[in-house]
Design an enzyme around this catalytic site. Structure first.
Site, PDB file in Angstrom:
ATOM      1  N   CYS A  29      57.570 -17.776  10.789  1.00  0.00           N
ATOM      2  CA  CYS A  29      56.554 -18.344   9.886  1.00  0.00           C
ATOM      3  C   CYS A  29      57.227 -18.810   8.599  1.00  0.00           C
ATOM      4  O   CYS A  29      57.951 -18.042   7.949  1.00  0.00           O
ATOM      5  CB  CYS A  29      55.507 -17.276   9.566  1.00  0.00           C
ATOM      6  SG  CYS A  29      54.375 -17.804   8.259  1.00  0.00           S
ATOM      7  N   CYS A  67      49.526 -14.577   8.629  1.00  0.00           N
ATOM      8  CA  CYS A  67      49.094 -15.152   7.339  1.00  0.00           C
ATOM      9  C   CYS A  67      48.566 -16.568   7.471  1.00  0.00           C
ATOM     10  O   CYS A  67      48.246 -17.206   6.471  1.00  0.00           O
ATOM     11  CB  CYS A  67      50.279 -15.140   6.354  1.00  0.00           C
ATOM     12  SG  CYS A  67      51.471 -16.441   6.697  1.00  0.00           S
ATOM     13  N   HIS A  83      74.491 -22.172  11.972  1.00  0.00           N
ATOM     14  CA  HIS A  83      73.346 -23.015  11.607  1.00  0.00           C
ATOM     15  C   HIS A  83      72.074 -22.601  12.343  1.00  0.00           C
ATOM     16  O   HIS A  83      71.154 -23.396  12.476  1.00  0.00           O
ATOM     17  CB  HIS A  83      73.678 -24.492  11.878  1.00  0.00           C
ATOM     18  CG  HIS A  83      74.659 -25.031  10.881  1.00  0.00           C
ATOM     19  ND1 HIS A  83      75.364 -26.193  11.095  1.00  0.00           N
ATOM     20  CD2 HIS A  83      75.081 -24.551   9.693  1.00  0.00           C
ATOM     21  CE1 HIS A  83      76.148 -26.425  10.053  1.00  0.00           C
ATOM     22  NE2 HIS A  83      76.011 -25.427   9.197  1.00  0.00           N
ATOM     23  N   VAL A 123      73.091 -25.347  17.665  1.00  0.00           N
ATOM     24  CA  VAL A 123      71.885 -24.496  17.668  1.00  0.00           C
ATOM     25  C   VAL A 123      71.322 -24.390  19.090  1.00  0.00           C
ATOM     26  O   VAL A 123      70.193 -23.968  19.285  1.00  0.00           O
ATOM     27  CB  VAL A 123      70.822 -25.084  16.700  1.00  0.00           C
ATOM     28  CG1 VAL A 123      71.311 -25.014  15.257  1.00  0.00           C
ATOM     29  CG2 VAL A 123      70.449 -26.531  17.055  1.00  0.00           C
ATOM     30  N   ASP A 124      72.174 -24.752  20.079  1.00  0.00           N
ATOM     31  CA  ASP A 124      71.689 -24.872  21.461  1.00  0.00           C
ATOM     32  C   ASP A 124      71.934 -23.634  22.320  1.00  0.00           C
ATOM     33  O   ASP A 124      71.626 -23.638  23.512  1.00  0.00           O
ATOM     34  CB  ASP A 124      72.339 -26.118  22.122  1.00  0.00           C
ATOM     35  CG  ASP A 124      73.871 -26.054  22.102  1.00  0.00           C
ATOM     36  OD1 ASP A 124      74.501 -27.126  22.020  1.00  0.00           O
ATOM     37  OD2 ASP A 124      74.442 -24.946  22.162  1.00  0.00           O
TER      38      ASP A 124
HETATM   39  C1  BV8 Z   1      73.817 -25.828   1.788  1.00  0.00           C
HETATM   40  C2  BV8 Z   1      70.915 -27.253  11.957  1.00  0.00           C
HETATM   41  C3  BV8 Z   1      73.044 -25.629  -0.421  1.00  0.00           C
HETATM   42  C4  BV8 Z   1      69.661 -28.092  11.905  1.00  0.00           C
HETATM   43  C5  BV8 Z   1      72.529 -28.470  10.595  1.00  0.00           C
HETATM   44  C6  BV8 Z   1      79.222 -28.960  -0.458  1.00  0.00           C
HETATM   45  C7  BV8 Z   1      78.985 -27.577  -0.403  1.00  0.00           C
HETATM   46  C8  BV8 Z   1      77.769 -27.092   0.088  1.00  0.00           C
HETATM   47  C9  BV8 Z   1      76.777 -27.978   0.544  1.00  0.00           C
HETATM   48  C10 BV8 Z   1      77.019 -29.338   0.486  1.00  0.00           C
HETATM   49  C11 BV8 Z   1      78.218 -29.829   0.004  1.00  0.00           C
HETATM   50  N1  BV8 Z   1      78.161 -31.184   0.078  1.00  0.00           N
HETATM   51  C12 BV8 Z   1      76.992 -31.557   0.611  1.00  0.00           C
HETATM   52  C13 BV8 Z   1      76.255 -30.464   0.850  1.00  0.00           C
HETATM   53  C14 BV8 Z   1      74.916 -30.489   1.400  1.00  0.00           C
HETATM   54  C15 BV8 Z   1      74.895 -30.407   2.920  1.00  0.00           C
HETATM   55  C16 BV8 Z   1      75.938 -31.260   3.578  1.00  0.00           C
HETATM   56  O1  BV8 Z   1      77.001 -30.773   3.949  1.00  0.00           O
HETATM   57  N2  BV8 Z   1      75.617 -32.535   3.758  1.00  0.00           N
HETATM   58  C17 BV8 Z   1      76.504 -33.433   4.464  1.00  0.00           C
HETATM   59  C18 BV8 Z   1      75.674 -34.454   5.234  1.00  0.00           C
HETATM   60  C19 BV8 Z   1      77.421 -34.072   3.443  1.00  0.00           C
HETATM   61  N3  BV8 Z   1      75.034 -29.044   3.351  1.00  0.00           N
HETATM   62  C20 BV8 Z   1      73.921 -28.289   3.414  1.00  0.00           C
HETATM   63  O2  BV8 Z   1      72.833 -28.678   3.070  1.00  0.00           O
HETATM   64  C21 BV8 Z   1      74.098 -26.870   3.926  1.00  0.00           C
HETATM   65  N4  BV8 Z   1      73.402 -25.998   3.019  1.00  0.00           N
HETATM   66  O3  BV8 Z   1      74.928 -26.006   1.436  1.00  0.00           O
HETATM   67  O4  BV8 Z   1      72.785 -25.468   0.956  1.00  0.00           O
HETATM   68  C22 BV8 Z   1      73.019 -24.299  -1.016  1.00  0.00           C
HETATM   69  C23 BV8 Z   1      74.196 -23.764  -1.517  1.00  0.00           C
HETATM   70  C24 BV8 Z   1      74.151 -22.539  -2.117  1.00  0.00           C
HETATM   71  C25 BV8 Z   1      72.943 -21.839  -2.181  1.00  0.00           C
HETATM   72  C26 BV8 Z   1      71.779 -22.378  -1.645  1.00  0.00           C
HETATM   73  C27 BV8 Z   1      71.808 -23.615  -1.030  1.00  0.00           C
HETATM   74  C28 BV8 Z   1      73.412 -26.666   5.267  1.00  0.00           C
HETATM   75  C29 BV8 Z   1      74.033 -27.550   6.307  1.00  0.00           C
HETATM   76  C30 BV8 Z   1      73.444 -27.198   7.680  1.00  0.00           C
HETATM   77  C31 BV8 Z   1      72.486 -28.274   8.129  1.00  0.00           C
HETATM   78  N5  BV8 Z   1      72.005 -27.981   9.489  1.00  0.00           N
HETATM   79  N6  BV8 Z   1      72.097 -28.105  11.807  1.00  0.00           N
HETATM   80  C32 BV8 Z   1      69.466 -28.921  13.157  1.00  0.00           C
HETATM   81  O5  BV8 Z   1      70.306 -28.846  14.085  1.00  0.00           O
HETATM   82  O6  BV8 Z   1      68.459 -29.657  13.206  1.00  0.00           O
HETATM   83  S1  BV8 Z   1      73.822 -29.538  10.473  1.00  0.00           S
HETATM   84  C33 BV8 Z   1      74.034 -30.314  11.946  1.00  0.00           C
HETATM   85  O7  BV8 Z   1      74.785 -31.468  11.662  1.00  0.00           O
HETATM   86  C34 BV8 Z   1      74.870 -29.561  12.935  1.00  0.00           C
HETATM   87  O8  BV8 Z   1      74.614 -28.188  12.935  1.00  0.00           O
HETATM   88  C35 BV8 Z   1      76.285 -29.863  12.529  1.00  0.00           C
HETATM   89  O9  BV8 Z   1      76.744 -28.999  11.540  1.00  0.00           O
HETATM   90  C36 BV8 Z   1      76.139 -31.215  11.908  1.00  0.00           C
HETATM   91  C37 BV8 Z   1      76.600 -32.278  12.858  1.00  0.00           C
HETATM   92  O10 BV8 Z   1      77.983 -32.183  12.844  1.00  0.00           O
HETATM   93  P1  BV8 Z   1      78.802 -32.053  14.219  1.00  0.00           P
HETATM   94  O11 BV8 Z   1      78.417 -30.822  14.926  1.00  0.00           O
HETATM   95  O12 BV8 Z   1      80.208 -32.231  13.850  1.00  0.00           O
HETATM   96  O13 BV8 Z   1      78.299 -33.245  15.105  1.00  0.00           O
HETATM   97  P2  BV8 Z   1      78.547 -34.766  14.826  1.00  0.00           P
HETATM   98  O14 BV8 Z   1      77.580 -35.496  15.653  1.00  0.00           O
HETATM   99  O15 BV8 Z   1      78.631 -35.015  13.358  1.00  0.00           O
HETATM  100  O16 BV8 Z   1      80.034 -35.033  15.384  1.00  0.00           O
HETATM  101  C38 BV8 Z   1      80.285 -34.860  16.760  1.00  0.00           C
HETATM  102  C39 BV8 Z   1      81.784 -34.842  16.894  1.00  0.00           C
HETATM  103  O17 BV8 Z   1      82.091 -34.583  18.252  1.00  0.00           O
HETATM  104  C40 BV8 Z   1      82.432 -36.169  16.548  1.00  0.00           C
HETATM  105  O18 BV8 Z   1      83.622 -35.936  15.822  1.00  0.00           O
HETATM  106  C41 BV8 Z   1      82.749 -36.780  17.926  1.00  0.00           C
HETATM  107  O19 BV8 Z   1      83.936 -37.548  17.880  1.00  0.00           O
HETATM  108  C42 BV8 Z   1      82.984 -35.564  18.754  1.00  0.00           C
HETATM  109  N7  BV8 Z   1      82.670 -35.694  20.175  1.00  0.00           N
HETATM  110  C43 BV8 Z   1      81.757 -36.502  20.772  1.00  0.00           C
HETATM  111  N8  BV8 Z   1      81.772 -36.259  22.112  1.00  0.00           N
HETATM  112  C44 BV8 Z   1      82.697 -35.279  22.338  1.00  0.00           C
HETATM  113  C45 BV8 Z   1      83.265 -34.920  21.108  1.00  0.00           C
HETATM  114  N9  BV8 Z   1      84.221 -33.976  20.989  1.00  0.00           N
HETATM  115  C46 BV8 Z   1      84.621 -33.360  22.123  1.00  0.00           C
HETATM  116  N10 BV8 Z   1      84.121 -33.644  23.347  1.00  0.00           N
HETATM  117  C47 BV8 Z   1      83.163 -34.594  23.492  1.00  0.00           C
HETATM  118  N11 BV8 Z   1      82.676 -34.873  24.718  1.00  0.00           N
HETATM  119 ZN    ZN Z   2      53.064 -15.860   8.224  1.00  0.00          ZN
END
Ligand code: BV8
Ligand code: ZN
Length: 262
Positions: free
Chosen positions: A132, A164, A124, A108-109
């Site tokens: 709002c 609002c 995302h 989101v950056d």
């Molecule tokens: C939804 C914005 C329901 C906010 C984010 C199955 C199907 C659908 C949904 C679900 C499901 N199972 C569970 C769910 C619910 C949930 C979910 O997935 N939960 C997880 C925890 C299990 N999903 C949701 O809620 C999604 N919505 O499905 O709604 C629905 C369905 C139908 C109708 C209505 C509603 C919404 C998910 C989005 C959440 N928002 N971000 C904010 O930023 O504050 S998620 C946020 O976390 C990020 O955007 C990103 O997606 C995630 C973090 O993951 P990564 O980016 O991979 O980062 P991470 O730190 O985990 O890993 C870093 C990686 O980089 C590592 O592997 C590391 O080794 C590597 N690394 C480190 N350094 C380096 C490197 N690689 C290369 N170079 C380097 N230097």
């Molecule tokens: Zn408003």
């Protein structure tokens, strides 16, 4: 660089050389070398005691709007002070090598867009957008950034909507919220039609985006991963490059011959 690593890059370059349509799926690891902590990194300072998953929800916002709003304000300021890294820049350089290069990012950056990438799908949302929470009216980011600190508090209350009186919230997708329809449709279509999907810096644990590599693989694409660590998608990848995003992408773009447009 070991002979094994050389062979992994050669394998990846061979796949990329033959590809016309490339999708790059990126996560927080892509921005780690820009100084932005990943979600797996421990939170610091006043946020140390909170898990991102616990703050990035509408209920957390409704429970304590100032705490959640201040967290996003702090992240927005961090992102504004950050710069795209050589990994982001390598993806821009790669665009001329392919008929189409689409970036599907969970970040989101805005660093891909700031680097100059032409086709970025922000699945995302973005820290750069606020609206709002009650009526959806856009709230200007400059207004949000100007939000004054009240008294000695460290927390800042959300800017109040002019139309609002509702509270402004960040334009990101919270856990439990649906992804933006158009970017999601385009990402799934691109994944179904690409020759290669390059998966960079994501732990591939957040759904539904974590399904994208599977969608591409099912449709016959080859997967290449650049990540220092193993992830749930590593097993489906033709090449798993255990390097950082900046190192891996710079090396790939250096090894790739220029693409002759037919
Ligand atoms: C939804 C914005 C329901 C906010 C984010 C199955 C199907 C659908 C949904 C679900 C499901 N199972 C569970 C769910 C619910 C949930 C979910 O997935 N939960 C997880 C925890 C299990 N999903 C949701 O809620 C999604 N919505 O499905 O709604 C629905 C369905 C139908 C109708 C209505 C509603 C919404 C998910 C989005 C959440 N928002 N971000 C904010 O930023 O504050 S998620 C946020 O976390 C990020 O955007 C990103 O997606 C995630 C973090 O993951 P990564 O980016 O991979 O980062 P991470 O730190 O985990 O890993 C870093 C990686 O980089 C590592 O592997 C590391 O080794 C590597 N690394 C480190 N350094 C380096 C490197 N690689 C290369 N170079 C380097 N230097
Ligand atoms: Zn408003």
């Amino acid at each position: 660089m070991s002979a094994l690593t050389d062979r992994l890059y050669e394998g990846a370059v061979r796949l990329l050389e033959q590809a016309k349509r490339l999708v790059v799926l990126t996560g927080a690891g892509m921005s780690q070398e820009s100084g932005i902590p990943t979600f797996r990194d421990a939170q610091t300072g006043m946020w140390a005691r909170f898990r991102p998953e616990a703050l990035a929800t509408e209920s957390a916002f409704r429970d304590d709007p100032s705490r959640v709003f201040s967290w996003y304000l702090q992240r927005l300021k961090m992102v504004r002070a950050a710069h795209p890294n050589p990994g982001h820049e390598s993806l821009v350089a790669m665009e001329s090598r392919f008929e189409s290069l689409i970036i599907a990012t969970q970040n989101v950056d805005s660093l891909h867009s700031r680097a100059g990438s032409a086709n970025v799908l922000e699945l995302h949302g973005s820290l750069e957008r606020f609206y709002c929470a009650d009526c959806g009216e856009t709230v200007s980011t400059d207004e949000v950034l100007a939000a004054v600190r009240r008294g000695g508090e460290k927390l800042v209350s959300p800017v109040v909507c002019r139309s609002c009186g509702g509270l402004s919230r960040p334009g990101v997708v919270w856990f439990g919220e649906s992804l933006p329809e158009e970017p999601m449709r385009e990402a799934w279509e691109a994944a179904r039609n690409c020759d290669v999907m390059l998966i960079v810096g994501t732990s591939a644990q957040v759904y539904p985006v974590a399904e994208l590599p599977h969608v591409a693989w099912e449709a016959g694409a080859s997967l290449i991963e650049i990540n220092p660590d193993e992830t749930p998608v590593s097993g489906s990848c033709a090449c798993t490059i255990r390097d950082s995003a900046a190192t891996g992408l710079q090396r790939l773009v250096m090894l790739l011959p220029p693409h002759e447009m037919d």
